[in-house]
Design an enzyme around this catalytic site. Sequence first.
Site, mmCIF file in Angstrom:
data_model
loop_
_atom_site.group_PDB
_atom_site.id
_atom_site.type_symbol
_atom_site.label_atom_id
_atom_site.label_comp_id
_atom_site.label_asym_id
_atom_site.label_seq_id
_atom_site.Cartn_x
_atom_site.Cartn_y
_atom_site.Cartn_z
ATOM 1 N N GLU A 102 20.814 -17.342 -72.224
ATOM 2 C CA GLU A 102 21.255 -16.151 -72.968
ATOM 3 C C GLU A 102 20.181 -15.073 -72.936
ATOM 4 O OE1 GLU A 102 23.583 -14.674 -74.387
ATOM 5 O OE2 GLU A 102 24.622 -15.791 -75.947
ATOM 6 N N ASP A 103 20.607 -13.826 -73.003
ATOM 7 C CA ASP A 103 19.647 -12.725 -73.099
ATOM 8 C C ASP A 103 19.092 -12.597 -74.520
ATOM 9 O OD1 ASP A 103 22.142 -11.996 -74.057
ATOM 10 O OD2 ASP A 103 22.186 -10.033 -73.098
ATOM 11 N N ASP A 106 21.446 -12.655 -81.760
ATOM 12 C CA ASP A 106 21.332 -11.685 -82.842
ATOM 13 C C ASP A 106 21.905 -12.350 -84.107
ATOM 14 O OD1 ASP A 106 20.965 -9.193 -84.063
ATOM 15 O OD2 ASP A 106 22.805 -8.354 -83.284
ATOM 16 N N THR A 110 28.187 -15.135 -81.619
ATOM 17 C CA THR A 110 28.702 -15.302 -80.255
ATOM 18 C C THR A 110 28.300 -16.665 -79.704
ATOM 19 O OG1 THR A 110 28.411 -12.935 -79.894
ATOM 20 C CG2 THR A 110 28.713 -14.288 -77.931
ATOM 21 N N ARG A 168 20.384 -1.713 -67.433
ATOM 22 C CA ARG A 168 20.128 -3.159 -67.336
ATOM 23 C C ARG A 168 19.046 -3.450 -66.298
ATOM 24 N NH1 ARG A 168 24.466 -6.047 -69.841
ATOM 25 N NH2 ARG A 168 26.458 -4.951 -69.810
HETATM 26 P P1 5GP Z 1 25.339 -11.990 -81.712
HETATM 27 O O1 5GP Z 1 25.250 -11.030 -82.877
HETATM 28 O O2 5GP Z 1 26.708 -12.592 -81.651
HETATM 29 O O3 5GP Z 1 24.235 -13.021 -81.755
HETATM 30 O O4 5GP Z 1 25.092 -11.127 -80.398
HETATM 31 C C1 5GP Z 1 26.135 -10.573 -79.728
HETATM 32 C C2 5GP Z 1 25.735 -9.773 -78.542
HETATM 33 O O5 5GP Z 1 25.333 -8.484 -79.019
HETATM 34 C C3 5GP Z 1 24.564 -10.228 -77.685
HETATM 35 O O6 5GP Z 1 24.917 -11.220 -76.747
HETATM 36 C C4 5GP Z 1 24.231 -8.927 -76.993
HETATM 37 O O7 5GP Z 1 25.117 -8.726 -75.904
HETATM 38 C C5 5GP Z 1 24.515 -7.904 -78.068
HETATM 39 N N1 5GP Z 1 23.254 -7.468 -78.693
HETATM 40 C C6 5GP Z 1 22.692 -7.905 -79.844
HETATM 41 N N2 5GP Z 1 21.545 -7.262 -80.099
HETATM 42 C C7 5GP Z 1 21.369 -6.391 -79.074
HETATM 43 C C8 5GP Z 1 20.342 -5.431 -78.748
HETATM 44 O O8 5GP Z 1 19.335 -5.236 -79.452
HETATM 45 N N3 5GP Z 1 20.531 -4.727 -77.599
HETATM 46 C C9 5GP Z 1 21.614 -4.887 -76.784
HETATM 47 N N4 5GP Z 1 21.688 -4.138 -75.685
HETATM 48 N N5 5GP Z 1 22.592 -5.783 -77.057
HETATM 49 C C10 5GP Z 1 22.459 -6.520 -78.186
#
Ligand code: 5GP
Length: 186
Positions: A102-103, A106, A110, A168
Site C-alpha cells: 500500500e502507498d 489514513d 479502505t 504521481r
Molecule cells: P483510508 O482513509 O481508507 O486509509 O485511505 C484511503 C485512500 O485515501 C488512500 O489509499 C489514498 O489513496 C488516499 N489518501 C489518504 N491520505 C492521502 C494523502 O495524504 N494524499 C493522497 N494523495 N492520498 C491520500
Amino acid sequence: MQSYHEFLSEVLIPEQELQEKIQQLGEEISHDYNGQDLHLVCILRGGVMFLTDLMREITVPHSIDFMAISSYGVGDRQASGHVRLTMDLRDDIQGRNVVLVEDIVDSGNTLASVLGLLATRKPASLKVCTLLDKAERRETEVPLDYVGFVIPNKYVFGYGLDLDEYYRELPFIGVVNEDRYTPPDS
Ligand code: 5GP
C-alpha cells in the site's frame, strides 16, 4: 497542467530517504520469507511506484498481482471505506503467502475492507506493507506488518500519490500547500 511547485509546501521525505527505507523494508521481507512462497498484491494506482522499487530490494523469488478499487463517497472524493472492486486479481491467492503493498494508510477503512475481502479467499498468510502511515487519523484498527514512515496529518503527494491524478511521478513525498489545493476531505 501547472508545475508541481505551485502546490508544494515542503518536501516531507526526499528521494534518498525513501530509497534507503525501501531497501530496509526489502531486506526485512526477504528475511521473513526466506525459503517460502511470496506473492505481492498492489492496489492500483497509488502503490505502483512503491511496489516496483520494493520488488528490486526483495531477494526472494516472488510474484505480483494488481487489484483496483473505488470508494463509495457521498458527495466527496475521499474514501469512505466502503470499497467496490473495479479490477480483480488475476490469480487465485488460496494457499499463498500474500503481502499487500500500500502507498498510505489514513483512516484505515479502505485497508480493512480490502483485507476482509482477501481473507475470504483463504491465503496461507496475509500481511501488509505500507510506505506511509498517517497513524493519528486512524478510525479502523488495521494490522500493519511493515511500515516505511509514520507521517503527520498532512495531505501528501508524489511517489505514487496524486493530486487529482497528477504528480504521481515525483520521486519524493511532498506536503501540499493548502492555500493552493484543498484536500478531498478537509
Ligand atoms: P483510508 O482513509 O481508507 O486509509 O485511505 C484511503 C485512500 O485515501 C488512500 O489509499 C489514498 O489513496 C488516499 N489518501 C489518504 N491520505 C492521502 C494523502 O495524504 N494524499 C493522497 N494523495 N492520498 C491520500
